[in-house]
Design an enzyme around this catalytic site. Structure first.
Site, PDB file in Angstrom:
ATOM      1  N   GLY A  84      40.122  50.248  45.209  1.00 52.08           N
ATOM      2  CA  GLY A  84      39.436  50.217  46.467  1.00 52.08           C
ATOM      3  C   GLY A  84      38.420  49.106  46.112  1.00 52.08           C
ATOM      4  O   GLY A  84      38.798  47.981  46.830  1.00 52.08           O
ATOM      5  N   SER A 180      45.021  48.192  40.901  1.00 54.83           N
ATOM      6  CA  SER A 180      44.291  47.526  41.834  1.00 54.83           C
ATOM      7  C   SER A 180      42.875  47.722  41.089  1.00 54.83           C
ATOM      8  O   SER A 180      42.802  46.853  40.132  1.00 54.83           O
ATOM      9  CB  SER A 180      44.533  48.271  43.214  1.00 54.83           C
ATOM     10  OG  SER A 180      43.832  47.335  44.081  1.00 54.83           O
ATOM     11  N   TYR A 181      41.927  47.804  41.894  1.00 54.25           N
ATOM     12  CA  TYR A 181      40.571  47.897  41.530  1.00 54.25           C
ATOM     13  C   TYR A 181      40.307  48.616  40.353  1.00 54.25           C
ATOM     14  O   TYR A 181      39.316  48.578  39.652  1.00 54.25           O
ATOM     15  CB  TYR A 181      39.483  48.078  42.683  1.00 54.25           C
ATOM     16  CG  TYR A 181      38.197  47.602  42.188  1.00 54.25           C
ATOM     17  CD1 TYR A 181      37.688  46.391  42.348  1.00 54.25           C
ATOM     18  CD2 TYR A 181      37.266  48.536  41.738  1.00 54.25           C
ATOM     19  CE1 TYR A 181      36.319  45.910  41.671  1.00 54.25           C
ATOM     20  CE2 TYR A 181      36.038  48.055  41.276  1.00 54.25           C
ATOM     21  CZ  TYR A 181      35.456  46.904  41.282  1.00 54.25           C
ATOM     22  OH  TYR A 181      34.243  46.462  40.949  1.00 54.25           O
ATOM     23  N   ASP A 377      53.477  41.699  45.971  1.00 55.53           N
ATOM     24  CA  ASP A 377      52.232  41.702  46.289  1.00 55.53           C
ATOM     25  C   ASP A 377      51.430  40.331  46.317  1.00 55.53           C
ATOM     26  O   ASP A 377      51.349  39.632  45.338  1.00 55.53           O
ATOM     27  CB  ASP A 377      51.536  42.629  45.324  1.00 55.53           C
ATOM     28  CG  ASP A 377      50.079  42.892  45.477  1.00 55.53           C
ATOM     29  OD1 ASP A 377      49.661  42.817  46.700  1.00 55.53           O
ATOM     30  OD2 ASP A 377      49.463  43.340  44.702  1.00 55.53           O
ATOM     31  N   HIS A 429      52.045  46.008  45.921  1.00 58.80           N
ATOM     32  CA  HIS A 429      51.131  46.312  45.205  1.00 58.80           C
ATOM     33  C   HIS A 429      50.958  47.938  44.589  1.00 58.80           C
ATOM     34  O   HIS A 429      50.600  47.991  43.302  1.00 58.80           O
ATOM     35  CB  HIS A 429      49.880  46.497  46.181  1.00 58.80           C
ATOM     36  CG  HIS A 429      48.645  46.480  45.757  1.00 58.80           C
ATOM     37  ND1 HIS A 429      48.263  45.539  44.854  1.00 58.80           N
ATOM     38  CD2 HIS A 429      47.580  47.544  45.857  1.00 58.80           C
ATOM     39  CE1 HIS A 429      46.724  45.832  44.462  1.00 58.80           C
ATOM     40  NE2 HIS A 429      46.418  47.066  45.035  1.00 58.80           N
TER      41      HIS A 429
END
Length: 457
Positions: A84, A180-181, A377, A429
């Site tokens: 996020g 991701s994060y 992505d 992603h």
């Protein structure tokens, strides 16, 4: 458990703020989730672990063990984290990617994921930090002070407390995965565990390695690689690409300049109405007709890709009967469960520019590291990942090669000394959402620490 033993355990984890008995584990057992298929064949647990007694802060977890037929007691424990920052691992990792249950389009029922990673490992999903999903704090100011360091420290505290509740997982092989994060969360948590385990002969958290996908790794290289991806895939004009490369100098400043922000807005207009997380599939629009017509448009996928899966989760996890079955929302938080927090990400604090120094430390320490990337992505694209890994200047063990699934190229891979890079062709992603079978093969190879299958057969 004798009272003296229980007292010792309480003292050992006093800083976490909770003491557990074996009965606490049984209290967390999920009997059945509303709308789940029958005869699932595996145990699941969920509940809270307090990580800061003074602030009244507790993190929510969901454990889905391997099926009984696959001997869960002999399988490793794998923690999955979403990024996020501020997004839920229950919403993404569990409910639409690697978990055994996925949410139907009606938001009221579940179906079995044939490529669930719990067939190979016991999966632990964690909503972190507090304020994400069902995880909460009784000190509201804590929602505005979250950051990388605090998240790593509290996740480590969670693991210690959780393993007191589930002592059968002490000393079990343990891996951390995420996307991701979580490319920040995973290495920083790994570093804490690695350093705390130094000199310990038989550590409680028997940490073996980590794997991250489409991961934020290094700001400088990530941005260079992202702008290049946009240009080489025809998403932006030549002129915008040139402006981005000059105006967005993330090597010298953490905050984008006004010229950079302008260029990014131009790039967004030029890209148009696409799903940037999966550039060749339809975006999720509000049109009900679009959602009705999704089925069959993507025959190369096991199930038609549904970019609205997040909406299904927001319906399901807000059903009172579902929350009761999960032993969730016990404090009656004053906001609905969401896939991503409106507050946590907006007020995020510390965020180091690069994870590469941690990679270097852990590689030197013999920790197994895999990095994978879906190649459609455009948010954290393959080019960004390749630039970041190249910056490590690792010797090559096995040069770039195609890997196969049933005679078809599933992607490409390169094995470095201390790190393995894997691409997954046609995946966005969320690699396990777009290419579930190929992601399963990837996970199996990671657990074995074997190169991806290079034979056409």
């Amino acid at each position: 458990m004798g009272s003296s033993v229980f007292f010792v355990i309480c003292l050992a984890i006093l800083y976490v703020g909770s003491c557990y008995s074996l009965s606490d584990q049984e209290k967390d057992r999920i009997t059945e989730l509303p709308g789940q298929p029958t005869n699932v064949g595996f145990a699941q647990y969920s509940g809270y672990v307090t990580v800061n007694q003074m602030a009244g802060k507790a993190l929510f977890y969901w454990l889905t063990e391997s099926p009984e037929a696959r001997n869960p007691e002999s399988r490793p424990l794998v923690l999955w984290l979403n990024g996020g920052p501020g997004c839920s691992s229950v919403a993404y990792g569990a409910a639409e990617e690697i978990g055994p249950f996925h949410v139907q389009a009606d938001g009221k029922s579940l179906y079995l994921n044939p490529y669930s990673w719990n067939k190979l490992a016991n999966l632990l999903f964690l909503e972190a930090p507090a304020g994400v999903g069902f995880s909460y704090t009784n000190t509201s100011s804590e929602l505005y002070t979250a950051g990388d360091r605090q998240t790593a420290v509290e996740t480590y505290a969670f693991l210690l407390g959780w393993m007191e509740r589930f002592p059968q997982y002490k000393h079990r092989e343990f891996y951390i995965t995420g996307e991701s994060y979580a490319g920040h969360y995973v290495p920083q948590l790994s570093k804490i565990i690695y350093e705390r385990n130094k000199g310990v002969e038989n550590p409680i958290i028997n940490f073996k390695g980590f794997m991250v996908g489409n991961a934020v790794i290094d700001d400088f290289h990530d941005y260079i690689g992202t702008f290049e991806y946009w240009w080489t895939h025809g998403l932006i004009s030549d002129s915008t690409y040139k402006v981005l490369r000059v105006a967005c100098d993330f090597g010298s400043s953490q905050h984008p300049s006004i010229d950079c922000i302008r260029a990014l807005r131009v790039a967004e207009r030029e890209q148009g109405n696409i799903d940037p997380y999966s550039i060749y599939t339809r975006p999720c629009n509000s049109s009900s007709s679009l959602r009705r017509n999704l089925g069959g448009h993507y025959p190369w996928m096991t199930r038609a890709y549904d970019p609205c899966t997040e909406r299904h989760s927001e319906v399901y996890f807000n059903i009172p009967e579902v929350q009761k079955a999960f032993h969730a929302n016990i404090t009656k938080i004053p906001y609905p469960w969401k896939t991503c927090s409106d507050i946590v990400g907006e007020y995020w604090g510390d965020s180091p520019r690069s994870m590469l120094p941690i990679y270097q430390e852990l590689i030197a320490g013999g920790i197994q590291i895999w990095v994978f990337s879906g190649d459609t992505d455009s948010v954290v694209p393959l080019t960004a990942t390749r630039y970041s890994i190249d910056a490590l200047k690792l010797p090559t063990v096995i040069n770039w090669f195609p890997w196969y699934d049933n005679g078809k190229v599933g992607g490409w891979s390169q094995v470095y000394k201390g790190l393995t890079l894997v691409t997954v062709t046609g995946a966005g992603h969320e690699v396990p959402l777009h290419r579930p079978r190929q992601a399963f093969i990837l996970f199996r190879s990671f657990l074995l620490n074997n190169p991806m299958p290079s034979s056409v057969q």
